[in-house]
Design a protein around this motif. Structure first.
Motif, PDB file in Angstrom:
ATOM      1  N   LEU A   1       0.830  -1.206   0.000  1.00 59.97           N
ATOM      2  CA  LEU A   1       0.000   0.000   0.000  1.00 59.97           C
ATOM      3  C   LEU A   1       0.866   1.258   0.000  1.00 59.97           C
ATOM      4  O   LEU A   1       0.600   2.210  -0.758  1.00 59.97           O
ATOM      5  N   VAL A   2       1.916   1.285   0.824  1.00 62.19           N
ATOM      6  CA  VAL A   2       2.813   2.448   0.855  1.00 62.19           C
ATOM      7  C   VAL A   2       3.513   2.622  -0.491  1.00 62.19           C
ATOM      8  O   VAL A   2       3.616   3.740  -1.016  1.00 62.19           O
ATOM      9  N   GLN A   3       3.995   1.543  -1.071  1.00 60.50           N
ATOM     10  CA  GLN A   3       4.657   1.612  -2.375  1.00 60.50           C
ATOM     11  C   GLN A   3       3.713   2.148  -3.443  1.00 60.50           C
ATOM     12  O   GLN A   3       4.101   2.991  -4.266  1.00 60.50           O
ATOM     13  N   SER A   4       2.481   1.664  -3.436  1.00 64.55           N
ATOM     14  CA  SER A   4       1.527   2.077  -4.477  1.00 64.55           C
ATOM     15  C   SER A   4       1.143   3.549  -4.324  1.00 64.55           C
ATOM     16  O   SER A   4       1.084   4.284  -5.315  1.00 64.55           O
ATOM     17  N   LEU A   5       0.885   3.987  -3.088  1.00 66.76           N
ATOM     18  CA  LEU A   5       0.488   5.380  -2.882  1.00 66.76           C
ATOM     19  C   LEU A   5       1.629   6.346  -3.203  1.00 66.76           C
ATOM     20  O   LEU A   5       1.422   7.363  -3.884  1.00 66.76           O
ATOM     21  N   LEU A   6       2.841   6.038  -2.724  1.00 67.82           N
ATOM     22  CA  LEU A   6       3.973   6.900  -3.028  1.00 67.82           C
ATOM     23  C   LEU A   6       4.269   6.915  -4.526  1.00 67.82           C
ATOM     24  O   LEU A   6       4.524   7.966  -5.123  1.00 67.82           O
ATOM     25  N   GLY A   7       4.250   5.749  -5.145  1.00 66.12           N
ATOM     26  CA  GLY A   7       4.509   5.683  -6.578  1.00 66.12           C
ATOM     27  C   GLY A   7       3.467   6.414  -7.393  1.00 66.12           C
ATOM     28  O   GLY A   7       3.783   7.097  -8.371  1.00 66.12           O
ATOM     29  N   LEU A   8       2.196   6.292  -6.993  1.00 66.34           N
ATOM     30  CA  LEU A   8       1.134   6.986  -7.707  1.00 66.34           C
ATOM     31  C   LEU A   8       1.287   8.493  -7.586  1.00 66.34           C
ATOM     32  O   LEU A   8       1.185   9.233  -8.588  1.00 66.34           O
TER      33      LEU A   8
ATOM     34  N   MET B   1       6.923  -2.277   7.369  1.00 62.96           N
ATOM     35  CA  MET B   1       6.051  -1.717   6.329  1.00 62.96           C
ATOM     36  C   MET B   1       6.651  -0.448   5.740  1.00 62.96           C
ATOM     37  O   MET B   1       6.708  -0.277   4.503  1.00 62.96           O
ATOM     38  N   LEU B   2       7.089   0.463   6.611  1.00 65.41           N
ATOM     39  CA  LEU B   2       7.606   1.752   6.143  1.00 65.41           C
ATOM     40  C   LEU B   2       8.901   1.577   5.364  1.00 65.41           C
ATOM     41  O   LEU B   2       9.105   2.195   4.315  1.00 65.41           O
ATOM     42  N   VAL B   3       9.808   0.742   5.874  1.00 63.68           N
ATOM     43  CA  VAL B   3      11.097   0.554   5.203  1.00 63.68           C
ATOM     44  C   VAL B   3      10.898  -0.062   3.818  1.00 63.68           C
ATOM     45  O   VAL B   3      11.434   0.423   2.817  1.00 63.68           O
ATOM     46  N   LEU B   4      10.124  -1.140   3.744  1.00 61.03           N
ATOM     47  CA  LEU B   4       9.897  -1.781   2.452  1.00 61.03           C
ATOM     48  C   LEU B   4       9.123  -0.865   1.507  1.00 61.03           C
ATOM     49  O   LEU B   4       9.384  -0.844   0.300  1.00 61.03           O
ATOM     50  N   GLY B   5       8.170  -0.095   2.042  1.00 56.35           N
ATOM     51  CA  GLY B   5       7.399   0.803   1.187  1.00 56.35           C
ATOM     52  C   GLY B   5       8.223   1.948   0.646  1.00 56.35           C
ATOM     53  O   GLY B   5       8.162   2.269  -0.547  1.00 56.35           O
ATOM     54  N   VAL B   6       9.043   2.583   1.509  1.00 58.66           N
ATOM     55  CA  VAL B   6       9.838   3.735   1.075  1.00 58.66           C
ATOM     56  C   VAL B   6      10.930   3.310   0.103  1.00 58.66           C
ATOM     57  O   VAL B   6      11.314   4.079  -0.792  1.00 58.66           O
ATOM     58  N   LEU B   7      11.425   2.090   0.233  1.00 59.56           N
ATOM     59  CA  LEU B   7      12.491   1.622  -0.648  1.00 59.56           C
ATOM     60  C   LEU B   7      11.971   0.966  -1.926  1.00 59.56           C
ATOM     61  O   LEU B   7      12.780   0.589  -2.777  1.00 59.56           O
ATOM     62  N   GLY B   8      10.651   0.838  -2.075  1.00 61.03           N
ATOM     63  CA  GLY B   8      10.137   0.078  -3.208  1.00 61.03           C
ATOM     64  C   GLY B   8       9.145   0.789  -4.100  1.00 61.03           C
ATOM     65  O   GLY B   8       8.453   0.132  -4.882  1.00 61.03           O
ATOM     66  N   TRP B   9       9.053   2.143  -4.017  1.00 65.18           N
ATOM     67  CA  TRP B   9       8.035   2.839  -4.809  1.00 65.18           C
ATOM     68  C   TRP B   9       8.511   3.173  -6.221  1.00 65.18           C
ATOM     69  O   TRP B   9       7.717   3.645  -7.049  1.00 65.18           O
ATOM     70  N   GLY B  10       9.778   2.956  -6.538  1.00 69.27           N
ATOM     71  CA  GLY B  10      10.313   3.415  -7.817  1.00 69.27           C
ATOM     72  C   GLY B  10       9.640   2.791  -9.034  1.00 69.27           C
ATOM     73  O   GLY B  10       9.345   3.473 -10.016  1.00 69.27           O
ATOM     74  N   GLY B  11       9.384   1.489  -8.977  1.00 70.23           N
ATOM     75  CA  GLY B  11       8.749   0.826 -10.118  1.00 70.23           C
ATOM     76  C   GLY B  11       7.343   1.335 -10.380  1.00 70.23           C
ATOM     77  O   GLY B  11       6.953   1.567 -11.534  1.00 70.23           O
TER      78      GLY B  11
END
Length: 336
Positions: free
Chosen positions: A129-136, A187-197
């Motif tokens: 969810l964090v990855q998707s929101l940041l990436g979007l 959650m935060l670490v994986l989300g902040v490090l994985g939004w690039g794609g």
């Protein structure tokens, strides 16, 4: 008076009428469900994923039915002379402990497995969810912003994608105070490090969509950029973002298990599949079941969400839909 346009040949008109090209765009939920039902692999993934989520949600009920909990030590069920190997066959499995007990501690294995499912799935869902929101958000800013914003955010995407996230995550998890909730930190670490794609995918889609007629008409009509993004662009981004998020989820499950396996994830007495595998590495000869059970559950989780994500990708792909609906006779005429 301008001359009338020539009429199309009869065979071309009949072919066009018989072979309509479906409009691209987000598919309704009913169409998505119909397509998933015809994909056996995706349907199997959906059923297995739903079963795993149900087990995680029902962890307290399952433990109560067995009469055990994941933190109580049962020293009488392990053999101290052999270093803590469970007494009895199959890891001490029996009427009181359905799957046996944990070597070295005697804690109930079934309770730790079902509570570990809660941690593993919750961390993976939160990180996705964090990855998707940041990436979007950042992809929209890059696609709709000026040249400077696009350049800066595009380089940031490249940096995040190329960054050795696992090494940074290990370092960060090791220095953060233990009082901070470890599942939330994961959650935060994986989300902040994985939004690039996700951001790169959204940026590419936005650059394509901003050139369409209805978006240009809204811009010429004086609509503000965020209104254009909300009304004209965001609805078309639903399918690719959901598809990519469904494929990110199994990767996040594996990442959480890997960090817990390395000892920087969830800490005891909280149960996690990766943490169980880390401690099971010293017991694989004396108690193979302790290694096998979390490994099978982790494999089943990754497989279920991978199959489901691939099924969602195919179901939401307009080109796949047009290939499925196109009549065989029309395809033959097109090749001819």
């Amino acid at each position: 008076m301008a001359p009338a346009a020539p009429a199309a040949p009869a065979d071309e008109a009949s072919t066009a009428a018989a072979d309509p090209v479906p409009a691209a765009g987000p598919r309704p939920a009913g169409s998505l469900w119909r397509r998933l039902r015809t994909d056996r692999a995706a349907l199997a993934g959906l059923v297995l994923a739903a079963l795993l989520v149900l087990i995680a949600l029902a962890a307290p009920l399952i433990s109560a039915l067995e009469g055990q909990n994941p933190t109580t030590f049962h020293n009488e069920l392990i053999d101290s002379a052999t270093g803590g190997v469970p007494i009895g066959p199959f890891g001490g499995a029996g009427a009181r402990h359905w799957l046996g007990v944990e070597p070295g501690t005697g804690r109930d294995l079934l309770a730790r497995l079902v509570y570990g499912a809660r941690i593993s799935l919750a961390v993976a869902l939160g990180a996705t969810l964090v990855q998707s929101l940041l990436g979007l958000l950042l992809g929209l800013l890059a696609g709709l912003g000026n040249r400077l914003a696009d350049t800066v955010l595009s380089r940031a995407m490249d940096l995040v994608i190329a960054f050795p996230g696992l090494v940074f995550a290990i370092s960060l998890m090791a220095v953060v105070p233990g009082s901070f909730p470890r599942p939330v930190l994961l959650m935060l670490v994986l989300g902040v490090l994985g939004w690039g794609g996700t951001a790169r995918l959204v940026r590419g889609q936005v650059l394509t969509l901003r050139g369409l007629d209805h978006v240009a008409a809204a811009r010429l009509g004086g609509a503000r950029p965020w209104r254009i993004a909300r009304r004209e662009i965001l609805p078309a981004l639903g399918a690719p973002v959901i598809t990519y998020a469904a494929l990110l989820l199994p990767a996040d499950v594996t990442a959480e298990a890997g960090l817990s396996f390395l000892g920087v994830g969830v800490r005891p007495p909280t149960s996690s599949w990766g943490q169980m595998l880390a401690s099971a590495s010293t017991w694989f000869q004396a108690d193979p079941a302790y290694v096998l059970l979390p490994s099978v559950l982790l494999f089943a989780t990754v497989l279920a969400f991978t199959l489901l994500g691939e099924g969602v990708r195919v179901a939401l792909d307009p080109r796949a839909g047009s290939r499925v609906r196109r009549p065989r006779a029309a395809r033959g005429r097109a090749h001819a």
